[in-house]
Design a protein around this motif. Structure first.
Motif, PDB file in Angstrom:
ATOM      1  N   UNK A 197       0.831  -1.198   0.000  1.00  0.00           N
ATOM      2  CA  UNK A 197       0.000   0.000   0.000  1.00  0.00           C
ATOM      3  C   UNK A 197       0.868   1.250   0.000  1.00  0.00           C
ATOM      4  N   UNK A 198       1.971   1.226   0.732  1.00  0.00           N
ATOM      5  CA  UNK A 198       2.880   2.367   0.797  1.00  0.00           C
ATOM      6  C   UNK A 198       4.314   1.857   0.767  1.00  0.00           C
ATOM      7  N   UNK A 199       5.265   2.786   0.712  1.00  0.00           N
ATOM      8  CA  UNK A 199       6.672   2.409   0.777  1.00  0.00           C
ATOM      9  C   UNK A 199       7.111   2.150   2.214  1.00  0.00           C
ATOM     10  N   UNK A 200       6.327   2.641   3.192  1.00  0.00           N
ATOM     11  CA  UNK A 200       6.661   2.417   4.596  1.00  0.00           C
ATOM     12  C   UNK A 200       6.399   0.956   4.942  1.00  0.00           C
ATOM     13  N   UNK A 201       7.141   0.420   5.927  1.00  0.00           N
ATOM     14  CA  UNK A 201       6.816  -0.938   6.354  1.00  0.00           C
ATOM     15  C   UNK A 201       5.406  -0.965   6.927  1.00  0.00           C
ATOM     16  N   UNK A 202       4.644  -1.968   6.573  1.00  0.00           N
ATOM     17  CA  UNK A 202       3.286  -2.117   7.073  1.00  0.00           C
ATOM     18  C   UNK A 202       3.320  -2.913   8.364  1.00  0.00           C
ATOM     19  N   UNK A 203       2.525  -2.475   9.338  1.00  0.00           N
ATOM     20  CA  UNK A 203       2.510  -3.095  10.659  1.00  0.00           C
ATOM     21  C   UNK A 203       1.158  -3.768  10.879  1.00  0.00           C
ATOM     22  N   UNK A 204       1.198  -4.997  11.381  1.00  0.00           N
ATOM     23  CA  UNK A 204      -0.009  -5.749  11.706  1.00  0.00           C
ATOM     24  C   UNK A 204      -0.678  -5.111  12.923  1.00  0.00           C
ATOM     25  N   UNK A 205      -1.978  -4.861  12.825  1.00  0.00           N
ATOM     26  CA  UNK A 205      -2.712  -4.264  13.931  1.00  0.00           C
ATOM     27  C   UNK A 205      -2.889  -5.252  15.087  1.00  0.00           C
ATOM     28  N   UNK A 206      -2.746  -6.538  14.808  1.00  0.00           N
ATOM     29  CA  UNK A 206      -2.906  -7.546  15.853  1.00  0.00           C
ATOM     30  C   UNK A 206      -1.671  -7.753  16.701  1.00  0.00           C
ATOM     31  N   UNK A 207      -0.511  -7.962  16.054  1.00  0.00           N
ATOM     32  CA  UNK A 207       0.715  -8.286  16.799  1.00  0.00           C
ATOM     33  C   UNK A 207       1.752  -7.167  16.776  1.00  0.00           C
ATOM     34  N   UNK A 208       1.483  -6.108  16.016  1.00  0.00           N
ATOM     35  CA  UNK A 208       2.376  -4.944  15.909  1.00  0.00           C
ATOM     36  C   UNK A 208       3.719  -5.286  15.257  1.00  0.00           C
ATOM     37  N   UNK A 209       3.775  -6.380  14.510  1.00  0.00           N
ATOM     38  CA  UNK A 209       4.982  -6.775  13.793  1.00  0.00           C
ATOM     39  C   UNK A 209       4.821  -6.411  12.314  1.00  0.00           C
ATOM     40  N   UNK A 210       5.949  -6.242  11.577  1.00  0.00           N
ATOM     41  CA  UNK A 210       5.848  -5.910  10.151  1.00  0.00           C
ATOM     42  C   UNK A 210       5.093  -6.974   9.360  1.00  0.00           C
ATOM     43  N   UNK A 211       4.375  -6.509   8.339  1.00  0.00           N
ATOM     44  CA  UNK A 211       3.645  -7.399   7.442  1.00  0.00           C
ATOM     45  C   UNK A 211       4.399  -7.418   6.118  1.00  0.00           C
ATOM     46  N   UNK A 212       4.894  -8.566   5.728  1.00  0.00           N
ATOM     47  CA  UNK A 212       5.531  -8.734   4.424  1.00  0.00           C
ATOM     48  C   UNK A 212       4.413  -8.910   3.407  1.00  0.00           C
ATOM     49  N   UNK A 213       4.404  -8.103   2.365  1.00  0.00           N
ATOM     50  CA  UNK A 213       3.312  -8.144   1.391  1.00  0.00           C
ATOM     51  C   UNK A 213       3.230  -9.476   0.667  1.00  0.00           C
ATOM     52  N   UNK A 214       4.271 -10.283   0.737  1.00  0.00           N
ATOM     53  CA  UNK A 214       4.244 -11.587   0.082  1.00  0.00           C
ATOM     54  C   UNK A 214       3.656 -12.663   0.983  1.00  0.00           C
ATOM     55  N   UNK A 215       3.497 -12.359   2.281  1.00  0.00           N
ATOM     56  CA  UNK A 215       2.873 -13.300   3.207  1.00  0.00           C
ATOM     57  C   UNK A 215       1.363 -13.077   3.196  1.00  0.00           C
ATOM     58  N   UNK A 216       0.589 -14.113   3.500  1.00  0.00           N
ATOM     59  CA  UNK A 216      -0.868 -13.924   3.565  1.00  0.00           C
ATOM     60  C   UNK A 216      -1.232 -12.887   4.622  1.00  0.00           C
ATOM     61  N   UNK A 217      -2.052 -11.927   4.224  1.00  0.00           N
ATOM     62  CA  UNK A 217      -2.494 -10.909   5.174  1.00  0.00           C
ATOM     63  C   UNK A 217      -3.861 -10.388   4.787  1.00  0.00           C
ATOM     64  N   UNK A 218      -4.468  -9.644   5.700  1.00  0.00           N
ATOM     65  CA  UNK A 218      -5.794  -9.065   5.518  1.00  0.00           C
ATOM     66  C   UNK A 218      -5.682  -7.549   5.600  1.00  0.00           C
ATOM     67  N   UNK A 219      -6.590  -6.873   4.931  1.00  0.00           N
ATOM     68  CA  UNK A 219      -6.668  -5.426   5.027  1.00  0.00           C
ATOM     69  C   UNK A 219      -8.129  -5.027   5.048  1.00  0.00           C
ATOM     70  N   UNK A 220      -8.480  -4.156   5.966  1.00  0.00           N
ATOM     71  CA  UNK A 220      -9.831  -3.627   6.038  1.00  0.00           C
ATOM     72  C   UNK A 220      -9.731  -2.175   6.468  1.00  0.00           C
ATOM     73  N   UNK A 221     -10.274  -1.289   5.656  1.00  0.00           N
ATOM     74  CA  UNK A 221     -10.239   0.149   5.938  1.00  0.00           C
ATOM     75  C   UNK A 221      -8.823   0.644   6.174  1.00  0.00           C
ATOM     76  N   UNK A 222      -7.859   0.111   5.432  1.00  0.00           N
ATOM     77  CA  UNK A 222      -6.477   0.552   5.534  1.00  0.00           C
ATOM     78  C   UNK A 222      -5.709  -0.026   6.699  1.00  0.00           C
ATOM     79  N   UNK A 223      -6.315  -0.897   7.476  1.00  0.00           N
ATOM     80  CA  UNK A 223      -5.653  -1.533   8.609  1.00  0.00           C
ATOM     81  C   UNK A 223      -5.251  -2.938   8.179  1.00  0.00           C
TER      82      UNK A 223
END
Length: 156
Positions: free
Chosen positions: A36-62
């Motif tokens: 979504x951005x050039x900044x590292x994305x952080x998981x709202x659940x565990x506060x760890x970085x989200x690698x865009x190649x790993x399975x992840x969810x997004x809702x309302x930008x979170x």
């Protein structure tokens, strides 16, 4: 569905940003996820970085790791299931009703959806009635007299 041709009113769906997916198309789209951005994305659940190649969810930008997209109380996975956001985190409907939902001040049952709040009290829409004629007050004009809620007709 934004990709397939399923009618989502009768299907379980997932929201990713502003895009709606049926479960099949969502699973197939995971290999095509773009950052979504050039900044590292952080998981709202565990506060760890989200690698865009790993399975992840997004809702309302979170963002959440797929495994973190679960109820904070019972830990059940929420992918494709109804959920609510609360200050505690994501909640399944069951835990919301048992642990967080307000209690109706008239019938004393939990309010899971369709609640009305008036003067600090909580009601189901069906329980928020005129004190005189019992008509539902949730979507009509009413007034309060001597602590009783009255429809417009009963105030005359």
């Amino acid at each position: 569905c934004s990709i397939g041709e399923k009618y989502l009113k009768t299907e379980t769906f997932i929201v990713k940003g502003v895009t709606l997916f049926c479960l099949d198309c969502f699973e197939n789209s995971q290999s095509e996820v773009k950052p979504v951005t050039d900044k590292p994305s952080i998981c709202d659940g565990c506060q760890q970085p989200v690698d865009v190649h790993d399975p992840h969810m997004s809702s309302d930008g979170i963002l959440w790791h797929k495994l973190c997209f679960a109820c904070v109380f019972c830990k059940r996975e929420l992918i494709g299931k109804p959920f609510l956001r609360h200050k505690a985190g994501l909640l399944c409907q069951s835990c919301y009703g048992e642990r967080v939902a307000h209690t109706c001040d008239r019938c004393r049952q939990k309010i899971v959806k369709g609640g009305v709040r008036h003067n600090g009290q909580h009601f189901h829409q069906d329980c928020f009635n005129c004190a005189n004629c019992e008509i539902q007050l949730a979507n009509i004009k009413f007034s309060t007299r001597d602590g009783s809620n009255l429809c417009f007709a009963c105030t005359k």
